[in-house]
Scaffold this active site. Structure first.
Site, PDB file in Angstrom:
ATOM      1  N   PHE A   1      39.239 100.957   3.492  1.00  0.00           N
ATOM      2  CA  PHE A   1      39.039 100.707   4.805  1.00  0.00           C
ATOM      3  C   PHE A   1      37.622 100.465   5.059  1.00  0.00           C
ATOM      4  CE2 PHE A   1      42.189 104.330   4.111  1.00  0.00           C
ATOM      5  CZ  PHE A   1      43.107 104.056   5.186  1.00  0.00           C
ATOM      6  N   ASP A   2      37.641  99.448   6.230  1.00  0.00           N
ATOM      7  CA  ASP A   2      36.517  99.264   7.049  1.00  0.00           C
ATOM      8  C   ASP A   2      36.364 100.548   7.848  1.00  0.00           C
ATOM      9  OD1 ASP A   2      34.506  98.069   8.721  1.00  0.00           O
ATOM     10  OD2 ASP A   2      35.944  98.395  10.023  1.00  0.00           O
TER      11      ASP A   2
END
Length: 232
Positions: free
Chosen positions: A12-13
């Site tokens: 994930f960002d």
């Protein structure tokens, strides 16, 4: 449609994907700019922020706190004022108060039951530690720009993450809101991607970049992704 059964890890960002970075930035910059008689609308502020940040992150590596200080300084240069030391630190100091999107925590807890969860974020270690408390799940790996000594969209950040995750590429799914910082590079490396297009219903400039390279899946939020992953 993506076959979620093939994936073992979701990368994930963080800011813009899990944490509401727009309200965080606006909360720090709007009062600062108004104090210097500069009245900009939200999209103008975010567009300038994105422009200044991207420019700074392309150069030699400096810590993200320094990037944010220089961004504030560039606003001062643009609009003819000199920020105080407190104002220069205002964005970085505000990160500890930035909150997740309303759907984030519940979705992460659901996804944690099925996948290893990994962060790949353009941030300093200490700044992410503030956000980690709000996210309420334990991540299996956390890769920051400070560790990589570079900023996405650099390949280097993703190479470090892939090395740490230690799974075949076809078992890793990258989830991000920024096409510019994440989707294009992740796709170029052979990763499957999910674009969390949280600005789909907003008018004005696309702060996260145009979809030059198409993601494998587009969703409006993390709740939708978690629901799709839970389907048999």
């Amino acid at each position: 449609m993506i076959n979620f059964k093939q994936y073992k890890a979701l990368t994930f960002d963080c800011y813009g994907t899990l944490i509401d970075w727009e309200n965080g930035i606006l909360g720090a910059l709007k009062p600062l700019l108004l104090a210097h008689n500069t009245d900009l609308d939200d999209d103008q502020i975010l567009e300038l922020f994105a422009e200044f940040e991207a420019e700074l992150e392309k150069g030699d590596y400096i810590k993200y706190r320094e990037v944010l200080k220089t961004v504030v300084d560039k606003f001062g240069e643009q609009f003819g004022f000199e920020p105080t030391v407190k104002e220069l630190n205002s964005i970085a100091d505000s990160i500890q108060h930035w909150l997740p999107f309303p759907d984030t925590v519940e979705a992460l807890k659901m996804l944690k039951q099925k996948f290893r969860l990994v962060i790949i974020s353009n941030v300093d270690d200490d700044l992410f530690s503030f956000s980690a408390k709000h996210l309420e799940v334990e991540f299996d790996q956390i890769i920051t720009a400070e560790q990589a000594k570079s900023y996405k969209p650099s390949l280097n950040n993703f190479k470090l993450a892939i090395e740490r995750v230690d799974l075949p590429l076809e078992q890793i799914l990258h989830v991000a809101a920024s096409v510019y910082h994440d989707i294009v590079t992740a796709k170029s490396m052979g990763l499957s991607t999910v674009w969390v297009n949280r600005r789909a219903d907003k008018q004005g400039v696309n702060i996260t970049g145009a979809a030059v390279r198409q993601p494998d899946l587009e969703v409006p939020d993390l709740k939708t992704l978690a629901a799709l992953c839970s389907q048999k």
